[in-house]
Design an enzyme around this catalytic site. Structure first.
Site, PDB file in Angstrom:
ATOM      1  N   HIS A  22      -3.623   9.543  10.955  1.00  9.34           N
ATOM      2  CA  HIS A  22      -3.459   8.084  10.922  1.00  9.34           C
ATOM      3  C   HIS A  22      -4.592   7.357  11.638  1.00  9.34           C
ATOM      4  CE1 HIS A  22       1.021   9.013  10.419  1.00  9.34           C
ATOM      5  NE2 HIS A  22       0.633   8.422   9.303  1.00  9.34           N
ATOM      6  N   CYS A 125      10.869  13.515  -7.576  1.00 12.75           N
ATOM      7  CA  CYS A 125      10.961  14.234  -6.297  1.00 12.75           C
ATOM      8  C   CYS A 125      11.479  13.256  -5.255  1.00 12.75           C
ATOM      9  CB  CYS A 125       9.608  14.792  -5.859  1.00 12.75           C
ATOM     10  SG  CYS A 125       9.689  15.458  -4.180  1.00 12.75           S
ATOM     11  N   HIS A 147       7.481  19.502  -0.394  1.00 12.15           N
ATOM     12  CA  HIS A 147       8.826  19.484   0.208  1.00 12.15           C
ATOM     13  C   HIS A 147       9.621  20.751  -0.038  1.00 12.15           C
ATOM     14  CE1 HIS A 147       7.619  15.224  -0.153  1.00 12.15           C
ATOM     15  NE2 HIS A 147       8.114  15.200   1.068  1.00 12.15           N
TER      16      HIS A 147
HETATM   17  N1  MSP Z   1       2.433   3.666   3.365  1.00 14.54           N
HETATM   18  C1  MSP Z   1       1.401   4.235   2.590  1.00 14.54           C
HETATM   19  C2  MSP Z   1       0.188   3.341   2.551  1.00 14.54           C
HETATM   20  C3  MSP Z   1       0.415   1.985   1.995  1.00 14.54           C
HETATM   21  S1  MSP Z   1      -1.039   1.031   2.024  1.00 14.54           S
HETATM   22  C4  MSP Z   1      -0.648  -0.326   1.175  1.00 14.54           C
HETATM   23  C5  MSP Z   1       0.996   5.593   3.177  1.00 14.54           C
HETATM   24  N2  MSP Z   1       1.355   5.830   4.440  1.00 14.54           N
HETATM   25  S2  MSP Z   1       0.980   7.190   5.226  1.00 14.54           S
HETATM   26  O1  MSP Z   1       1.591   7.057   6.508  1.00 14.54           O
HETATM   27  O2  MSP Z   1       1.351   8.319   4.449  1.00 14.54           O
HETATM   28  O3  MSP Z   1      -0.565   7.195   5.359  1.00 14.54           O
HETATM   29  C6  MSP Z   1      -1.256   6.164   6.066  1.00 14.54           C
HETATM   30  C7  MSP Z   1      -2.746   6.451   6.067  1.00 14.54           C
HETATM   31  O4  MSP Z   1      -2.984   7.664   6.786  1.00 14.54           O
HETATM   32  C8  MSP Z   1      -3.336   6.658   4.670  1.00 14.54           C
HETATM   33  O5  MSP Z   1      -4.628   6.098   4.585  1.00 14.54           O
HETATM   34  C9  MSP Z   1      -3.416   8.167   4.570  1.00 14.54           C
HETATM   35  O6  MSP Z   1      -4.399   8.622   3.684  1.00 14.54           O
HETATM   36  C10 MSP Z   1      -3.801   8.501   5.992  1.00 14.54           C
HETATM   37  N3  MSP Z   1      -3.493   9.902   6.306  1.00 14.54           N
HETATM   38  C11 MSP Z   1      -2.280  10.518   6.350  1.00 14.54           C
HETATM   39  N4  MSP Z   1      -2.499  11.842   6.641  1.00 14.54           N
HETATM   40  C12 MSP Z   1      -3.816  12.070   6.800  1.00 14.54           C
HETATM   41  C13 MSP Z   1      -4.600  13.168   7.187  1.00 14.54           C
HETATM   42  N5  MSP Z   1      -4.107  14.352   7.416  1.00 14.54           N
HETATM   43  N6  MSP Z   1      -5.940  12.959   7.347  1.00 14.54           N
HETATM   44  C14 MSP Z   1      -6.517  11.726   7.184  1.00 14.54           C
HETATM   45  N7  MSP Z   1      -5.801  10.685   6.801  1.00 14.54           N
HETATM   46  C15 MSP Z   1      -4.473  10.839   6.504  1.00 14.54           C
HETATM   47  O7  MSP Z   1       0.346   6.345   2.470  1.00 14.54           O
END
Ligand code: MSP
Length: 476
Positions: A22, A125, A147
């Site tokens: 994140h 899913c 999952h």
């Molecule tokens: N809620 C959606 C985004 C909506 S934007 C209008 C979502 N949330 S998330 O929590 O899954 O991801 C938030 C951000 O963190 C995204 O940009 C996602 O690609 C990034 N990442 C989540 N896991 C990640 C890694 N392991 N490495 C790098 N970034 C990652 O998707």
């Protein structure tokens, strides 16, 4: 009215706590904002949380907490996390905010002529909260790889957004660079995906998802999270009641590679349906792996960023995730790699260099005047290599370049040996040291967007009177 740069970040789901993945959206956006700041430009910078959907609802239910309280608590964790990263967005939006909900409903009304009801009949899913194509079903032998649960068969009414109304315009905006997708290889992937992109489902029956924004004029349906979440980028600016042209279109939207297709296909369709311009750039960053594996709760390899920051400090965290994590490609984190970057590069290349130069400069009564500082600052602003990398949003390369200047300085101080020259020719030693100090201060200007705390400390060492700092990166 001149436009103010507008930078956005993906809004994370709040059904878990922040992990190192994140951090990327925030850090990259922050570097770019600080680069703007170096050039005297203030920006609008949005961050926020995505709070609807079954995963979040069920998680709250399983914990026995009212969902409203659960999202409040977790949104706060993300806010605290952003602050801990040294990042200061100008706006923080939560999709459960009633203002956002009203605005999204109005957006739905305004794009209605591109929406039609239909029946979805296919695989689903529950874990992904997403539809699964026949092809995916076959490839994964009917079981979700993320999952480890079997896909379910589903037949339900949904509203669809007619992507076909906008496909050609999106295609040509991407091809012409009006809506730039970075990096280039992701742009090609999106263009390929667009060719066969079907219309997308943007609602679910209320009986299946209750925690979401109601579809206007249809009590039976709730908006699917993507419609709700993507709209945040403009509802946070006050759309549709307010004129957002001072900020919109966004200059850069930072997203992870997994959600690029939503941002490069669904989002532009919504914008075009609203008659709004497309974002100038969508930057898709890679993912962080841990010891070569995808982070996952079931493997138990999820890295808590707080643990790293509490142990090593914020700038070492920023250093690793902005330099050793490539801006565009997937990258790996291991504690060993982190530790060797800390001691071998931060403590050795930078920490020792600052210490040596401070000691020698103070011994030789060197001072760097404020007009020297002003001159160095101006020079940094026009450093061609650096500006080119930064303007191309290739931040890890800009950081590599800055680090190469620091490594060159280590070599230069060893080659020139000012401490030996001081014994026979103090004036010459002084000249060498002033030159080295100025070069360090130039590199330090370029470090500001990446390591703001460290850069401020280094700046303070080389004032009119040079002071000896305590070690910048103490032994762990
Ligand atoms: N809620 C959606 C985004 C909506 S934007 C209008 C979502 N949330 S998330 O929590 O899954 O991801 C938030 C951000 O963190 C995204 O940009 C996602 O690609 C990034 N990442 C989540 N896991 C990640 C890694 N392991 N490495 C790098 N970034 C990652 O998707």
């Amino acid at each position: 009215m001149s436009k103010i740069p507008y930078i956005t970040t993906a809004i994370p789901y709040v059904n878990g706590t922040p992990h190192v993945g994140h951090a990327l959206d925030y850090l990259l956006a922050d570097v770019y904002c600080r680069f703007y700041d170096m050039h005297g430009t203030k920006v609008r910078f949005q961050a926020g949380t995505d709070e609807h959907g079954n995963k979040i609802y069920n998680k709250a239910l399983s914990l026995g907490i009212p969902v409203e309280q659960y999202v409040d608590d977790n949104a706060q964790l993300f806010r605290d996390f952003i602050t801990k990263l040294g990042v200061e967005p100008t706006d923080f939006i939560r999709t459960s905010d009633p203002k956002h909900q009203q605005r999204v409903q109005e957006i739905w009304r305004r794009v209605k002529e591109h929406i039609y009801p239909s029946t979805y009949d296919g695989w689903y899913c529950a874990g992904c909260e997403g539809f699964i194509t026949e092809k995916e079903y076959e490839e994964n032998h009917g079981i979700c790889p993320d999952h480890q649960t079997p896909y379910e068969r589903l037949s339900e009414k949904n509203y669809y957004l007619r992507i076909s109304d906008f496909k050609e315009r999106i295609q040509s905006a991407i091809e012409s660079g009006d809506m730039q997708i970075l990096p280039e290889f992701r742009k090609r992937e999106i263009l390929k995906l667009l060719e066969n992109s079907p219309d997308v489902s943007i609602s679910r029956p209320k009986k299946n998802i209750s925690w979401g924004i109601p579809v206007p004029e249809d009590e039976e349906q709730v908006m699917y999270v993507w419609m709700d979440a993507l709209a945040n980028y403009i509802t946070v600016l006050g759309y549709p009641e307010q004129d957002i042209s001072e900020y919109w279109p966004a200059d850069v939207q930072f997203v992870g590679k997994d959600i690029l297709r939503f941002h490069a296909i669904i989002w532009p369709s919504i914008l075009l349906a609203l008659g709004l311009p497309l974002p100038k750039v969508i930057l898709s960053h890679g993912h962080i792996f841990v010891d070569g594996q995808k982070m996952s709760k079931s493997i138990g390899n999820v890295v808590d960023p707080n643990e790293i920051i509490d142990k090593y400090g914020l700038d070492p965290f920023r250093y690793y995730f902005l330099r050793h994590v490539d801006t565009f490609e997937d990258s790996d984190f291991t504690w060993d790699k982190f530790d060797s970057a800390y001691s071998g590069e931060l403590a050795n290349d930078l920490g020792n260099l600052v210490q040596r130069l401070a000691v020698l400069s103070s011994k030789n009564a060197i001072s760097i005047t404020s007009s020297d500082h002003a001159e160095i600052k101006q020079k940094a602003l026009v450093d061609q290599n650096y500006c080119q990398y930064m303007n191309n949003l290739n931040f890890s390369k800009a950081f590599d370049y800055t680090w190469s200047l620091i490594q060159d300085l280590n070599k230069e101080i060893n080659d020139k040996q000012p401490w030996a020259i001081a014994k026979t020719d103090p004036e010459k030693a002084k000249d060498i040291l002033i030159d080295l100090d100025k070069k360090l201060l130039l590199a330090n200007q370029l470090l500001i967007p990446f390591l703001p705390e460290t850069a401020a400390k280094i700046q303070a060492v080389f004032g009119e009177k040079i002071t000896i700092p305590s070690p910048l990166f103490p032994k762990q």
